[in-house]
Write a protein that holds these residues in place. Structure first.
Motif, PDB file in Angstrom:
ATOM      1  N   SER A 354       8.658  31.973 -20.538  1.00 14.13           N
ATOM      2  CA  SER A 354       9.247  32.975 -19.673  1.00 14.13           C
ATOM      3  C   SER A 354      10.646  32.903 -19.543  1.00 14.13           C
ATOM      4  O   SER A 354      11.183  34.015 -19.244  1.00 14.13           O
ATOM      5  N   LYS A 355      11.259  31.769 -19.549  1.00 13.20           N
ATOM      6  CA  LYS A 355      12.655  31.663 -19.286  1.00 13.20           C
ATOM      7  C   LYS A 355      13.269  30.529 -20.451  1.00 13.20           C
ATOM      8  O   LYS A 355      12.725  29.318 -20.490  1.00 13.20           O
ATOM      9  N   VAL A 356      14.240  30.729 -21.030  1.00 10.14           N
ATOM     10  CA  VAL A 356      15.179  29.787 -21.701  1.00 10.14           C
ATOM     11  C   VAL A 356      15.954  28.820 -20.993  1.00 10.14           C
ATOM     12  O   VAL A 356      16.681  29.200 -20.103  1.00 10.14           O
ATOM     13  N   LYS A 357      15.709  27.629 -21.342  1.00  4.01           N
ATOM     14  CA  LYS A 357      16.384  26.696 -20.710  1.00  4.01           C
ATOM     15  C   LYS A 357      17.367  25.772 -21.363  1.00  4.01           C
ATOM     16  O   LYS A 357      18.622  25.469 -20.829  1.00  4.01           O
ATOM     17  N   ALA A 358      17.166  25.616 -22.658  1.00  2.46           N
ATOM     18  CA  ALA A 358      18.132  24.806 -23.155  1.00  2.46           C
ATOM     19  C   ALA A 358      17.626  24.800 -24.895  1.00  2.46           C
ATOM     20  O   ALA A 358      16.570  25.170 -25.012  1.00  2.46           O
ATOM     21  N   VAL A 359      18.782  24.287 -25.724  1.00  3.23           N
ATOM     22  CA  VAL A 359      18.394  24.030 -27.002  1.00  3.23           C
ATOM     23  C   VAL A 359      18.590  22.589 -27.331  1.00  3.23           C
ATOM     24  O   VAL A 359      19.432  21.766 -26.759  1.00  3.23           O
ATOM     25  N   ILE A 360      17.555  22.090 -28.069  1.00  8.61           N
ATOM     26  CA  ILE A 360      17.519  20.641 -28.469  1.00  8.61           C
ATOM     27  C   ILE A 360      17.542  20.565 -29.907  1.00  8.61           C
ATOM     28  O   ILE A 360      17.032  21.272 -30.778  1.00  8.61           O
ATOM     29  N   THR A 361      18.175  19.663 -30.112  1.00  8.55           N
ATOM     30  CA  THR A 361      18.437  19.139 -31.693  1.00  8.55           C
ATOM     31  C   THR A 361      18.253  17.683 -32.176  1.00  8.55           C
ATOM     32  O   THR A 361      17.797  17.059 -31.263  1.00  8.55           O
ATOM     33  N   LYS A 362      18.067  17.577 -33.430  1.00 10.93           N
ATOM     34  CA  LYS A 362      17.790  16.210 -33.932  1.00 10.93           C
ATOM     35  C   LYS A 362      18.778  15.325 -33.220  1.00 10.93           C
ATOM     36  O   LYS A 362      18.688  14.111 -33.151  1.00 10.93           O
ATOM     37  N   VAL A 363      20.128  15.778 -33.129  1.00  7.74           N
ATOM     38  CA  VAL A 363      21.136  14.933 -32.454  1.00  7.74           C
ATOM     39  C   VAL A 363      20.670  14.389 -31.158  1.00  7.74           C
ATOM     40  O   VAL A 363      21.228  13.209 -30.813  1.00  7.74           O
ATOM     41  N   ASP A 364      20.293  15.404 -30.328  1.00  8.87           N
ATOM     42  CA  ASP A 364      19.766  15.010 -29.002  1.00  8.87           C
ATOM     43  C   ASP A 364      18.925  13.728 -29.140  1.00  8.87           C
ATOM     44  O   ASP A 364      18.775  12.867 -28.308  1.00  8.87           O
ATOM     45  N   LEU A 365      18.083  13.641 -30.124  1.00  8.69           N
ATOM     46  CA  LEU A 365      16.937  12.500 -30.268  1.00  8.69           C
ATOM     47  C   LEU A 365      17.813  11.334 -30.736  1.00  8.69           C
ATOM     48  O   LEU A 365      17.261  10.144 -30.225  1.00  8.69           O
ATOM     49  N   VAL A 366      18.506  11.604 -31.572  1.00  6.78           N
ATOM     50  CA  VAL A 366      19.142  10.227 -32.116  1.00  6.78           C
ATOM     51  C   VAL A 366      20.255   9.471 -31.065  1.00  6.78           C
ATOM     52  O   VAL A 366      20.132   8.368 -30.772  1.00  6.78           O
TER      53      VAL A 366
END
Length: 375
Positions: A354-366
């Motif tokens: 219902s609502k977009v909160k953030a964008v997550i990428t591979k870099v965030d996990l690393v």
């Protein structure tokens, strides 16, 4: 049958006709029954009929058996092979029994099939996942009098052995090869020192890339072993149960599906982004993703104008299909590792999208793993 087999046949120009696996071999709706009906309906058609074609075992008598005999310098004490149509094991056994009178021929048959003898071995009526071996009837190409003993096989040991052979031996084999080797490990125990056991590996992994090679498929079908369980446990410990919420990601910058491409490009350049979530201008729900690369290539090719709408160039999400993976603050980071094998970024939403909160990428996990390792 695996999707890979279907795709190869389609690429060759074949028309695929699906038949129910549960249909008895002599039922009109079985693969044999349907083939006979089509043969009668289609002019100049032919059924190669691997089940009863006499040249099925003959070719293995003339060639495969001779190759085995020459490669082993005339010493073959045991042969282990799976039985499907029976042509392979029949042809090889017939020739090798003439050349090596003391050879032991071992046939392998899955639980749920009826090829093995004595009949008491075939008590199970369960289905099986291994392809290419076993049937609910005795093919004419199979001469069971040539087989000295049978080993009944299970799916789990077959797939685990196939994966072990791939990892430890570098042999890119399929599931029925794992079946044969697992049976050979049991059967060859009766052979003494200096004896030679030949195992036939009839399939490659090409036809099963989305099946037993996939950890998720193995887990869903209950085929995991201690090694796979240990790997999963190690993976769980590595991430420590952390969730997406643990990353404290910055709030997402979004555009609407009716925004101009110019606006999306400026937003990405201003923020140093290469993609933006796209939300509906009507209700604010997530509908897709627009990337800087796709925008620029479409504009350069003249396929869209700078003042065109984002919805004309965005990648659309289909929540009812396989193209959308819901990621929320509660999603475990360890569950995203497989997601990022195919995707460069994911959109974090409230549950239900219902609502977009953030964008997550591979870099965030690393970055998370690096910080965890330095604590």
């Amino acid at each position: 049958m695996s999707q890979e087999k279907v795709d190869v046949l389609k690429a060759l120009g074949a028309e695929i006709v699906r038949t129910p696996t549960e249909a008895a071999w002599d039922a009109p709706e079985s693969h044999i029954g349907v083939a006979k009906r089509l043969n009668a309906e289609i002019a100049d058609s032919v059924i190669l009929d691997q089940y009863s074609n006499p040249y099925n075992p003959v070719t293995h008598y003339d060639h495969t058996a001779e190759e085995i005999y020459r490669s082993c310098n005339g010493q073959v004490d045991m042969l282990v092979a799976g039985a499907g149509t029976g042509g392979t094991i029949t042809g090889i056994a017939r020739k090798l029994k003439a050349l090596c009178p003391n050879i032991i021929i071992v046939g392998v048959d899955p639980h749920g099939s009826i090829l093995a003898e004595p009949e008491s071995l075939n008590a199970s009526t369960e289905g099986y996942k291994v392809e290419g071996i076993g049937y609910d009837f005795i093919p004419e190409a199979l001469d069971r009098t040539l087989i000295d003993r049978w080993v009944k096989s299970e799916d789990k040991e077959s797939f685990i052995m196939a994966r072990r052979m791939i990892r430890e031996e570098g042999i890119l084999c399929g599931g029925s090869s794992g079946t044969a080797v697992a049976a050979a490990v049991k059967a060859a125990k009766e052979l003494g020192p200096g004896k030679r056991c030949v195992v036939l590996l009839p399939d490659s992994v090409r036809n099963y890339m989305t099946k037993f090679l996939n950890d998720g498929w193995m887990h869903d079908n209950g085929f995991t072993d201690q090694n796979m369980a240990s790997e999963q446990e190690s993976k769980h410990l590595q991430w420590g149960g952390a969730t997406v919420g643990s990353l404290h990601l910055k709030a997402a910058v979004t555009v609407t599906n009716t925004s101009r491409c110019r606006e999306a490009i400026l937003l990405m350049e201003r923020n140093g982004f290469d993609q933006l979530p796209v939300v509906s201008s009507k209700n604010g729900r997530l509908v897709g993703l627009v990337t800087l690369g796709n925008l620029l290539s479409r504009i350069a090719a003249g396929r869209v104008q700078v003042d065109g709408q984002v919805q004309d160039v965005m990648f659309k999400f289909q929540k009812s299909g396989t193209h959308f993976t819901e990621i929320t603050d509660e999603t475990l980071l360890e569950d995203l590792t497989s997601f990022f094998e195919k995707n460069s970024a994911g959109v974090v939403t409230e549950r239900g999208g219902s609502k977009v909160k953030a964008v997550i990428t591979k870099v965030d996990l690393v970055s998370f793993l690096v910080k965890k390792a330095t604590v």
